[in-house]
Design a protein around this motif. Sequence first.
Motif, PDB file in Angstrom:
ATOM      1  N   TRP A   1      45.505  35.326  33.969  1.00 60.90           N
ATOM      2  CA  TRP A   1      45.882  36.496  33.174  1.00 60.90           C
ATOM      3  C   TRP A   1      45.089  37.707  33.628  1.00 60.90           C
ATOM      4  O   TRP A   1      43.908  37.605  33.961  1.00 60.90           O
ATOM      5  CB  TRP A   1      45.610  36.246  31.688  1.00 60.90           C
ATOM      6  N   ARG A   2      45.745  38.858  33.660  1.00 57.58           N
ATOM      7  CA  ARG A   2      45.039  40.119  33.865  1.00 57.58           C
ATOM      8  C   ARG A   2      44.430  40.507  32.522  1.00 57.58           C
ATOM      9  O   ARG A   2      45.167  40.710  31.552  1.00 57.58           O
ATOM     10  CB  ARG A   2      46.000  41.217  34.315  1.00 57.58           C
ATOM     11  N   LEU A   3      43.115  40.657  32.477  1.00 60.16           N
ATOM     12  CA  LEU A   3      42.455  40.898  31.199  1.00 60.16           C
ATOM     13  C   LEU A   3      41.993  42.339  31.023  1.00 60.16           C
ATOM     14  O   LEU A   3      41.580  42.721  29.943  1.00 60.16           O
ATOM     15  CB  LEU A   3      41.256  39.960  31.033  1.00 60.16           C
ATOM     16  N   GLY A   4      42.064  43.142  32.078  1.00 54.87           N
ATOM     17  CA  GLY A   4      41.710  44.550  31.947  1.00 54.87           C
ATOM     18  C   GLY A   4      42.914  45.367  31.506  1.00 54.87           C
ATOM     19  O   GLY A   4      43.981  44.829  31.234  1.00 54.87           O
ATOM     20  N   PRO A   5      42.781  46.681  31.455  1.00 52.57           N
ATOM     21  CA  PRO A   5      43.922  47.538  31.100  1.00 52.57           C
ATOM     22  C   PRO A   5      45.065  47.349  32.079  1.00 52.57           C
ATOM     23  O   PRO A   5      44.853  47.044  33.245  1.00 52.57           O
ATOM     24  CB  PRO A   5      43.337  48.961  31.186  1.00 52.57           C
ATOM     25  N   HIS A   6      46.297  47.518  31.604  1.00 51.13           N
ATOM     26  CA  HIS A   6      47.474  47.329  32.453  1.00 51.13           C
ATOM     27  C   HIS A   6      47.377  48.227  33.679  1.00 51.13           C
ATOM     28  O   HIS A   6      47.147  49.428  33.593  1.00 51.13           O
ATOM     29  CB  HIS A   6      48.745  47.654  31.680  1.00 51.13           C
ATOM     30  N   GLY A   7      47.523  47.620  34.868  1.00 48.74           N
ATOM     31  CA  GLY A   7      47.494  48.374  36.104  1.00 48.74           C
ATOM     32  C   GLY A   7      46.089  48.721  36.570  1.00 48.74           C
ATOM     33  O   GLY A   7      45.923  49.472  37.534  1.00 48.74           O
ATOM     34  N   ALA A   8      45.067  48.200  35.890  1.00 49.08           N
ATOM     35  CA  ALA A   8      43.707  48.552  36.259  1.00 49.08           C
ATOM     36  C   ALA A   8      43.346  47.958  37.612  1.00 49.08           C
ATOM     37  O   ALA A   8      43.793  46.863  37.964  1.00 49.08           O
ATOM     38  CB  ALA A   8      42.729  48.032  35.191  1.00 49.08           C
ATOM     39  N   PRO A   9      42.509  48.652  38.393  1.00 50.32           N
ATOM     40  CA  PRO A   9      42.046  48.083  39.656  1.00 50.32           C
ATOM     41  C   PRO A   9      41.122  46.918  39.402  1.00 50.32           C
ATOM     42  O   PRO A   9      40.612  46.745  38.281  1.00 50.32           O
ATOM     43  CB  PRO A   9      41.300  49.259  40.310  1.00 50.32           C
ATOM     44  N   PRO A  10      40.864  46.105  40.436  1.00 50.55           N
ATOM     45  CA  PRO A  10      40.019  44.914  40.233  1.00 50.55           C
ATOM     46  C   PRO A  10      38.661  45.225  39.620  1.00 50.55           C
ATOM     47  O   PRO A  10      38.144  44.435  38.831  1.00 50.55           O
ATOM     48  CB  PRO A  10      39.886  44.356  41.650  1.00 50.55           C
ATOM     49  N   SER A  11      38.071  46.368  39.936  1.00 46.05           N
ATOM     50  CA  SER A  11      36.744  46.695  39.411  1.00 46.05           C
ATOM     51  C   SER A  11      36.734  46.861  37.901  1.00 46.05           C
ATOM     52  O   SER A  11      35.684  46.770  37.268  1.00 46.05           O
ATOM     53  CB  SER A  11      36.226  47.981  40.065  1.00 46.05           C
ATOM     54  N   GLU A  12      37.901  47.103  37.297  1.00 46.35           N
ATOM     55  CA  GLU A  12      37.967  47.307  35.858  1.00 46.35           C
ATOM     56  C   GLU A  12      38.504  46.093  35.113  1.00 46.35           C
ATOM     57  O   GLU A  12      38.682  46.132  33.909  1.00 46.35           O
ATOM     58  CB  GLU A  12      38.847  48.529  35.547  1.00 46.35           C
ATOM     59  N   ARG A  13      38.812  45.038  35.831  1.00 43.81           N
ATOM     60  CA  ARG A  13      39.263  43.823  35.166  1.00 43.81           C
ATOM     61  C   ARG A  13      38.062  43.001  34.722  1.00 43.81           C
ATOM     62  O   ARG A  13      36.915  43.321  35.008  1.00 43.81           O
ATOM     63  CB  ARG A  13      40.136  42.995  36.117  1.00 43.81           C
ATOM     64  N   VAL A  14      38.312  41.905  34.039  1.00 42.09           N
ATOM     65  CA  VAL A  14      37.221  41.024  33.631  1.00 42.09           C
ATOM     66  C   VAL A  14      36.688  40.305  34.856  1.00 42.09           C
ATOM     67  O   VAL A  14      37.387  39.504  35.474  1.00 42.09           O
ATOM     68  CB  VAL A  14      37.708  40.019  32.572  1.00 42.09           C
ATOM     69  N   ALA A  15      35.456  40.618  35.226  1.00 38.46           N
ATOM     70  CA  ALA A  15      34.903  40.120  36.481  1.00 38.46           C
ATOM     71  C   ALA A  15      34.747  38.607  36.480  1.00 38.46           C
ATOM     72  O   ALA A  15      34.865  37.968  37.520  1.00 38.46           O
ATOM     73  CB  ALA A  15      33.555  40.788  36.747  1.00 38.46           C
ATOM     74  N   LEU A  16      34.493  38.012  35.317  1.00 37.35           N
ATOM     75  CA  LEU A  16      34.219  36.587  35.266  1.00 37.35           C
ATOM     76  C   LEU A  16      35.440  35.774  35.695  1.00 37.35           C
ATOM     77  O   LEU A  16      35.334  34.847  36.505  1.00 37.35           O
ATOM     78  CB  LEU A  16      33.782  36.191  33.859  1.00 37.35           C
ATOM     79  N   LEU A  17      36.601  36.093  35.164  1.00 37.46           N
ATOM     80  CA  LEU A  17      37.802  35.357  35.543  1.00 37.46           C
ATOM     81  C   LEU A  17      38.142  35.597  37.009  1.00 37.46           C
ATOM     82  O   LEU A  17      38.615  34.693  37.704  1.00 37.46           O
ATOM     83  CB  LEU A  17      38.966  35.753  34.643  1.00 37.46           C
ATOM     84  N   ASP A  18      37.894  36.811  37.501  1.00 34.04           N
ATOM     85  CA  ASP A  18      38.108  37.080  38.921  1.00 34.04           C
ATOM     86  C   ASP A  18      37.143  36.259  39.777  1.00 34.04           C
ATOM     87  O   ASP A  18      37.508  35.796  40.860  1.00 34.04           O
ATOM     88  CB  ASP A  18      37.916  38.569  39.215  1.00 34.04           C
ATOM     89  N   ARG A  19      35.921  36.071  39.306  1.00 30.05           N
ATOM     90  CA  ARG A  19      34.958  35.244  40.051  1.00 30.05           C
ATOM     91  C   ARG A  19      35.450  33.810  40.161  1.00 30.05           C
ATOM     92  O   ARG A  19      35.331  33.171  41.206  1.00 30.05           O
ATOM     93  CB  ARG A  19      33.586  35.269  39.358  1.00 30.05           C
ATOM     94  N   ILE A  20      36.012  33.297  39.072  1.00 30.12           N
ATOM     95  CA  ILE A  20      36.554  31.943  39.101  1.00 30.12           C
ATOM     96  C   ILE A  20      37.704  31.864  40.102  1.00 30.12           C
ATOM     97  O   ILE A  20      37.774  30.948  40.929  1.00 30.12           O
ATOM     98  CB  ILE A  20      37.024  31.526  37.695  1.00 30.12           C
ATOM     99  N   GLY A  21      38.610  32.846  40.039  1.00 31.22           N
ATOM    100  CA  GLY A  21      39.729  32.856  40.971  1.00 31.22           C
ATOM    101  C   GLY A  21      39.283  32.974  42.410  1.00 31.22           C
ATOM    102  O   GLY A  21      39.780  32.258  43.295  1.00 31.22           O
ATOM    103  N   ASP A  22      38.327  33.859  42.676  1.00 23.60           N
ATOM    104  CA  ASP A  22      37.834  34.027  44.043  1.00 23.60           C
ATOM    105  C   ASP A  22      37.174  32.750  44.551  1.00 23.60           C
ATOM    106  O   ASP A  22      37.320  32.391  45.727  1.00 23.60           O
ATOM    107  CB  ASP A  22      36.839  35.187  44.104  1.00 23.60           C
ATOM    108  N   ALA A  23      36.440  32.069  43.669  1.00 21.80           N
ATOM    109  CA  ALA A  23      35.789  30.820  44.069  1.00 21.80           C
ATOM    110  C   ALA A  23      36.822  29.754  44.414  1.00 21.80           C
ATOM    111  O   ALA A  23      36.656  28.994  45.384  1.00 21.80           O
ATOM    112  CB  ALA A  23      34.871  30.330  42.948  1.00 21.80           C
TER     113      ALA A  23
END
Length: 312
Positions: A272-294
């Motif tokens: 799920w995208r957890l930041g504002p709609h259309g937000a760049p990666p830097s403004e999304r929830v970093a934790l879930l992105d870390r899991i995805g990147d891992a």
Amino acid sequence: MKDLDPAALDCLAALADDGHFERAARRLSITQSAVSQRLRTLEAQVGQLLVVRSRPLRLTEAGKVLLRFARQLQAMRADVALELGVGPDSGQRLPIAVNADSLATWVMPALDTVVQAGVSLELVVDDQNFTHDWLRQGAVLGCVSTVSEALRGCRVVLLGTMRYTAVASPAFIARWLPQGLDRGNFAQVPFLVFNRKDDMQTQWVSRAFGVRQPRLQESFVPSSEAYVRAALMGWGVGVVPLVQVSGLMANGDLVALRPDVELSVRLYWHQWRLGPHGAPPSERVALLDRIGDALVAGARAALGPPGRAQRS
């Protein structure tokens, strides 16, 4: 709609996880009556029934919508806690769904650095064709799936391809297949099956022998590790990921029955995208992105280059 009470949303998530008011109350360290009251308040606020009081409890469609929101709030809280260095709330876990074969091979090494950094995960295991349903229902924040199309509000990345082949132990081959596995004898040979959702064996036989809807002698072993162990013990033919048994094949403990026939399963990571709609990666929830990147990095290391990533 007025702002929703985070404590009530936590109750809804606990009820979805535990399926019972008493267990949800224990999880949240509050009374059962408090759980009931918070749920009634939330239902009154949205004007819809959120939970069907059955055994076990189940969420209505409206409840599933709010469950997705509750999961996202929990993820954002955990992200902020890690950034502040205070650690997540006790008992709070980020749920993701994975298939059993990935869990048995590359997922845990991929997530090790995330977990060692203090992130608490809940790994929900299901067939790779069904993990996406957990995401759709709001029960998890991300999933490893064979589905390539992203849900609205999600992003999807191609992880790579898991290759499967049919193997058996030398003793099994000597007993059952001295002349090899072929179109004339496969129906009399025991095959190992993970569970009733698993159709890898019938897919492999169909491809190997050109038989539509083959009927097999099946033995069910619902654990990836135990499944390989059963093949080693000579219980039957197993259709297994090459990444899981390559060492056993190199040692001669398992033998590929038709090395020229493989099944390729493309795996995708959805979140799920957890930041504002259309937000760049830097403004999304970093934790879930870390899991995805891992997971992307772990899949690349285990399965090879994942190909071109797909975003939505």
